[in-house]
Design an enzyme around this catalytic site. Structure first.
Site, mmCIF file in Angstrom:
data_model
loop_
_atom_site.group_PDB
_atom_site.id
_atom_site.type_symbol
_atom_site.label_atom_id
_atom_site.label_comp_id
_atom_site.label_asym_id
_atom_site.label_seq_id
_atom_site.Cartn_x
_atom_site.Cartn_y
_atom_site.Cartn_z
ATOM 1 C CD GLN A 280 17.844 -24.365 17.410
ATOM 2 O OE1 GLN A 280 19.376 -24.427 18.014
ATOM 3 N NE2 GLN A 280 16.958 -24.486 18.528
ATOM 4 C CG HIS A 283 15.196 -28.492 18.636
ATOM 5 N ND1 HIS A 283 14.533 -29.185 20.322
ATOM 6 C CD2 HIS A 283 16.264 -27.659 19.010
ATOM 7 C CE1 HIS A 283 15.993 -28.365 20.831
ATOM 8 N NE2 HIS A 283 16.456 -27.708 20.190
ATOM 9 C CD GLU A 347 15.261 -20.431 20.664
ATOM 10 O OE1 GLU A 347 15.048 -20.844 21.898
ATOM 11 O OE2 GLU A 347 15.152 -20.238 19.144
ATOM 12 C CG HIS A 440 -2.772 15.206 40.885
ATOM 13 N ND1 HIS A 440 -3.564 14.775 40.670
ATOM 14 C CD2 HIS A 440 -1.347 13.874 40.617
ATOM 15 C CE1 HIS A 440 -3.320 13.372 40.121
ATOM 16 N NE2 HIS A 440 -2.238 12.841 40.190
#
Length: 450
Positions: A280, A283, A347, A440
């Protein structure tokens, strides 16, 4: 890396120590509510510096269109473009350099992602809520979608697959693709090959917040889209959140710098944990890798593995900066670890334990979950079939990852027969009356009385 504290020191909330792998350590039982709030907060822009820059970019693109995109390619990407897009011929030429082995790997990923997402396209049953009153939903594709494919320090053909496949399955009529140009004024060969796999004949050479603005407002070359998809850095994420509130263009989610949280106990393998944390971290420097484990022993063994594995990575410099922005929390149990995870709302969530079946039901907030010691997050990033475009920065509290649902609208229908209007009419008349909406009521009465 130098160890700034003796191995085996007890981490405290007041003064965490930085271990061998650069990760700070904390003891969950010693963290206050305020400590936890600070730990789980990431990618903030307190001085609005990013917002200010992005707002200027958006305004420039809105006003000057293609000209602004050419200027930003020169300013940010350091390339002078002669054309804002690559056509099918350009893409076919670029794709020729992809090897047979690489094509096979991309095809495997395509097949698995397509199979998983195709199963999401389902026709719902019609429901008779009372005799003569039938309701149902039908799917309709979003007509024009924009896909942002990042291309900064890493080129991501996998993201193109993750976005393009569900867009095709949904049946979107127009797919606009933007990706930053490389130094040669082209895109990566793998991006080009994926475009051909997806049947996409044009890629626009625009990156960053300027690409988001171009798809949101439209330019002379780029069509204004109805919804924008794709992850990116903090500038891309900020641009998406701004255009969502100021234009008629929607976004998939705030998907910024990537992150992972690993929950581990004594059944985990420290070498695997370290590999997942580093995967990770590579990245980007603003990525974050968090380990929540049930003992200081696991923490120290993982730190040693991080120190061992980090220097072997080609992107070690990037990964190290991300690791320096990451940390370890030692919790007294898997349940406590899960409690912290739900507050972090990761995440990616990895349950590095043989007991994952016992705690999976406690997961409340997470984008995508990886179960057991043999399920690396990398599998989901590339080829298991699930989508890797996921909510970051705690947005997993409210958002889901990209799916076919993201590319469709679900329109409700209802049909009422003569029997149905007699059955439902009195209730509607009473409800309209109590709200003081007499027109209505009359819309029903005129039918039941006739």
């Amino acid at each position: 890396m130098e160890n700034t504290e003796p191995t085996g020191s007890s981490p405290t909330s007041g003064s965490p120590f930085r271990g061998q792998g650069g990760l700070q350590l904390y003891n969950y039982s010693e963290l206050s509510v305020t400590d936890i709030q600070k730990l789980v907060q990431r990618n903030v822009d307190p001085a609005n510096e990013i917002r200010t820059i992005v707002e200027e970019v958006i305004a420039n693109v809105q006003q000057h269109g293609d000209r602004a995109l050419y200027d930003y390619a020169s300013q940010f990407d350091k390339v002078e473009l002669s054309n804002l897009y690559l056509d099918k011929t350009d893409l076919e030429e670029l794709a020729e350099s992809v090897s047979a082995e690489q094509k096979a790997a991309l095809q495997t990923a395509y097949n698995n992602i397509h199979k998983f997402h195709k199963a999401q396209l389902k026709t719902e049953d019609k429901v008779e809520t009372m005799p003569g009153v039938t309701c149902w939903r039908e799917l309709r594709p979003i007509e024009k979608v924009g896909l942002y494919i990042p291309g900064g320090t890493a080129v991501l053909p996998s993201t193109f697959l993750m976005l393009g496949i569900p867009a095709r399955i949904a049946g979107c009529h127009e797919i606009v693709v933007c990706s930053p140009p490389q130094k040669n004024g082209k895109v990566n060969a793998f991006i080009a090959y994926v475009a051909l796999l997806l049947g996409i004949d044009r890629i626009y050479l625009a990156g960053g917040s300027q690409a988001i603005a171009a798809m949101a407002y439209g330019t002379e070359s780029i069509t204004k889209v109805d919804k924008i998809f794709g992850p990116g850095n903090q500038f891309v994420t900020k641009a998406k959140t701004i255009i969502q509130s100021t234009t008629t263009t929607a976004i998939d989610m705030p998907a910024g710098p990537s992150e992972v949280l690993v929950i581990a106990d004594e059944t985990a393998t420290p070498a695997y944990i370290a590999a997942d944390l580093l995967a990770q971290a590579e990245h980007g420097i603003d990525s974050q890798s968090v380990l929540v484990c049930t003992s200081a022993k696991i923490a120290q063994e993982t730190l040693a593995e991080v120190e061992k594995q980090l220097p072997t990575l080609p992107r070690a410099e990037i990964a190290k900066l991300a690791i320096d922005n990451s940390y370890i929390v030692v919790a007294s149990s898997l349940e406590k670890a899960m409690d912290f995870s739900n507050q972090y709302a990761p995440e990616h969530l990895i349950l590095a334990t043989e007991r994952w079946k016992e705690i999976i039901g406690f997961i409340i907030n997470a984008g995508s979950v990886f179960l057991g010691n043999l399920t690396p997050e990398s599998a989901g990033d590339y080829a298991s079939g699930t989508n890797h475009t996921l909510p970051t920065s705690s947005y997993a509290r409210a958002y889901s990852g990209v799916s076919v649902d993201s590319f469709v609208k679900k329109i409700t229908f209802q049909h009422i027969t003569r029997e149905g209007i007699q059955n439902i009419g009195p209730s509607v008349e009473i409800l309209a009356e109590l709200e003081g909406l007499h027109a209505h009521r009359n819309a029903v009465s005129i039918r039941t009385n006739n």
